[in-house]
Write a protein that holds these residues in place. Structure first.
Motif, short mmCIF file in Angstrom:
data_model
loop_
_atom_site.label_atom_id
_atom_site.label_comp_id
_atom_site.label_asym_id
_atom_site.label_seq_id
_atom_site.Cartn_x
_atom_site.Cartn_y
_atom_site.Cartn_z
N LEU A 6 -13.81 -44.77 -14.98
CA LEU A 6 -12.47 -45.10 -14.32
C LEU A 6 -11.86 -45.67 -15.48
O LEU A 6 -10.80 -45.11 -16.07
CB LEU A 6 -12.52 -45.82 -12.98
N LEU A 58 -11.92 -42.89 -18.13
CA LEU A 58 -10.15 -41.79 -17.28
C LEU A 58 -8.87 -42.27 -17.88
O LEU A 58 -8.18 -42.00 -17.63
CB LEU A 58 -10.39 -41.89 -16.33
N ARG A 97 -15.53 -32.19 -16.79
CA ARG A 97 -15.59 -33.09 -15.49
C ARG A 97 -14.88 -32.04 -14.54
O ARG A 97 -13.89 -30.86 -15.33
CB ARG A 97 -15.34 -34.51 -15.27
N PRO A 107 -13.62 -32.01 -11.23
CA PRO A 107 -12.96 -33.14 -9.83
C PRO A 107 -12.82 -32.47 -8.75
O PRO A 107 -12.86 -33.08 -8.04
CB PRO A 107 -12.28 -33.70 -10.63
N GLN A 137 -8.31 -38.64 0.84
CA GLN A 137 -6.82 -39.26 1.02
C GLN A 137 -6.12 -38.30 1.98
O GLN A 137 -6.51 -37.39 2.05
CB GLN A 137 -6.15 -39.57 -0.44
N GLY A 174 -9.45 -42.41 -8.16
CA GLY A 174 -8.44 -41.96 -9.59
C GLY A 174 -10.04 -40.55 -10.34
O GLY A 174 -10.12 -39.92 -10.85
N LEU A 175 -11.64 -40.51 -8.94
CA LEU A 175 -12.17 -39.65 -9.72
C LEU A 175 -12.30 -38.01 -9.66
O LEU A 175 -12.87 -37.21 -9.72
CB LEU A 175 -14.37 -40.58 -9.30
N SER A 176 -11.42 -38.42 -8.47
CA SER A 176 -11.13 -36.91 -7.72
C SER A 176 -9.72 -36.66 -8.18
O SER A 176 -8.94 -37.82 -7.59
CB SER A 176 -12.17 -36.36 -6.83
N PRO A 177 -9.19 -35.21 -7.40
CA PRO A 177 -7.54 -35.54 -7.35
C PRO A 177 -7.41 -35.90 -5.09
O PRO A 177 -8.42 -35.27 -4.67
CB PRO A 177 -7.62 -33.71 -7.17
N VAL A 178 -6.28 -36.72 -5.25
CA VAL A 178 -5.88 -36.89 -3.19
C VAL A 178 -5.92 -35.53 -3.05
O VAL A 178 -5.75 -34.29 -3.67
CB VAL A 178 -4.44 -37.72 -3.98
N GLN A 179 -6.76 -35.35 -1.97
CA GLN A 179 -6.37 -34.19 -1.11
C GLN A 179 -5.44 -34.66 -0.27
O GLN A 179 -5.22 -35.71 -0.06
CB GLN A 179 -8.37 -34.52 -0.27
#
Lengths: 281, 281
Positions: free
Chosen positions: A161, A164, A268, A270, A280, B275-280
């Motif tokens: 993080l 990034l 990466r 992601p 989310q 922040g490591l993966s896109p917001v779902q």
């Protein structure tokens, strides 16, 4: 690019339990030495004002200061006197009355960031409230400095993080407790710091401590690692004070290119990492 | 718990470019040696049937086989003959007509998993389609084996996902290209494997290769790492064939406890890792 390199210092210090005045003096001496060596950023250990092995919450509270208090005020004076930036750990009394294991980046103009340790180790959980903000990243004239504390550095999510978010260097005040290890092997804490540097293409600078405190010994593993994962200075791995320095061209860490087809961060996936954090909604 | 330990083997092999028959014979000999040593799981290198330095997609296609083809069929015979499990890399022709840099876990009953490398290195991007599934994790009688390939292992997200999916051991077929490094320093690839083991409390077993191929040399860094991050065997770091073995109590890796207050995986703060993966959505 050598002309752009910035001297970074990591100060491995003994800390006197429950004697903030003595500890601030020791930090001042280390900062003066770092300045004399030409350093523009000096990193101090975790909880460098209070000591670590608290008898409990009451003692920790008696040693805590607000971000506006004694410790960061003194660091500001030192930063101004020596024209450098200090990143170090302190025992924070929050505005909310809670205790935090915190670190700050302080320059002559004042405090640029206060970060609260998010991953607490062992009895810290009985004393401190964990932070709930991501690693701090501070944009300085010579590069972007990310800040995290000790056990935080062992979570690859956290170092990622910071990278990034643009950190060129991760500054990590630590108090690494000693543990047995095979002869000729580096402590896993040092190996993880090297891996964090290499996996993210960032510099990592760790300031550990020395001298047994209330029966707890330390790795004394202060180290400055380059973006390739190799140590530039240290690891010390010896129970004595040390001032590590390395000349680091911090913006060089922004180039994550490995070859014509690979880039450490762009490679990466992601879209496949959803299992690392809650969905989310 | 020594009585529960399982012998794991990692075979560092030379591979003959574009000679799958010779390569399957070399693998068979290594598997026989591993069996003779008492191993129940043997790991072979990446692309162990085809070689690595393809002239291009056409050559790779000429060497690729489907998961039902020559390579995994032979491994199944070997697994049955020697009563062990094989985890190794092969050049896969997919049902979709595409080429994949794949690995499989094969036992006497058949193929238990086929995994396609998700993070491709350099010219692999010109030949192979990247996989889009998470690391395979196979539940075997002696423990749960996660599977990933070479550059995958350098993504802390990927090793973490394997650990979160329950892997006790990460088996990694690799072809690690040699690169300069300072004297007395381990290659970053080995350091990252150690860090992955320590950060996740898992065993990591890497089978690398040896002998220059079309001008490319290799780290030859085969290694078996314990959940504390220390090597149990290797790293070899020498350009010759080797059969590493280590007795690993794989289910021990399920205990992530570090002390009364810490647990390697429970200490994660996934609510902060968005922040490591896109917001779902």
């Amino acid at each position: 690019m050598t002309h752009m390199a910035t001297r970074i210092a990591a100060a491995q210090l003994p800390i006197t339990m429950a004697d903030p005045v003595a500890n601030l003096e020791a930090a001042a001496a280390a900062v003066a030495s770092a300045a004399a060596s030409g350093a523009r950023l000096v990193i101090l250990p975790e909880l460098s004002d209070s000591g670590y092995v608290f008898t409990g919450e009451t003692e920790a509270r008696s040693l805590a200061t607000p971000a506006s208090g004694r410790t960061l005020t003194r660091w500001r004076e030192l930063a101004a006197a020596h024209q450098l930036v200090i990143a170090g750990g302190f025992c924070e009394l929050g505005d909310d009355g809670r205790l935090y294991n915190s670190a700050a980046v302080v320059a002559e103009g004042g405090t640029l960031a206060v970060y609260r340790k998010a991953h607490l180790w062992d009895a810290e959980k009985l004393v401190f409230t964990p932070g709930d903000a991501p690693p701090a990243v501070v944009d300085l004239p010579f590069g972007r400095v990310g800040l995290m504390i000790c056990y935080d550095l062992e979570f690859p999510e956290w170092t990622r993080l910071a990278a990034l978010a643009g950190a060129d260097l991760i500054a990590a005040p630590v108090n690494w407790p000693a543990a047995p290890r095979p002869a000729h092997e580096r402590p896993p804490e040092v190996v993880k710091a090297q891996a964090a540097a290499a996996a993210n293409g960032v510099f990592v600078a760790v300031a550990d401590r020395c001298r047994t405190e209330r029966g707890v010994g330390w790795i004394s593993g202060s180290v400055i690692v380059g973006p390739g994962g190799f140590p530039l200075a240290g690891p010390v791995l010896a129970d004595h004070p040390a001032l590590l320095t390395a000349d680091c061209d911090l913006p060089r860490a922004r180039d994550k290119t490995l070859n014509a087809n690979n880039d450490l961060l762009a490679d990466r996936r992601p879209e496949l990492y959803g299992g690392l954090s809650p969905v989310q909604t």
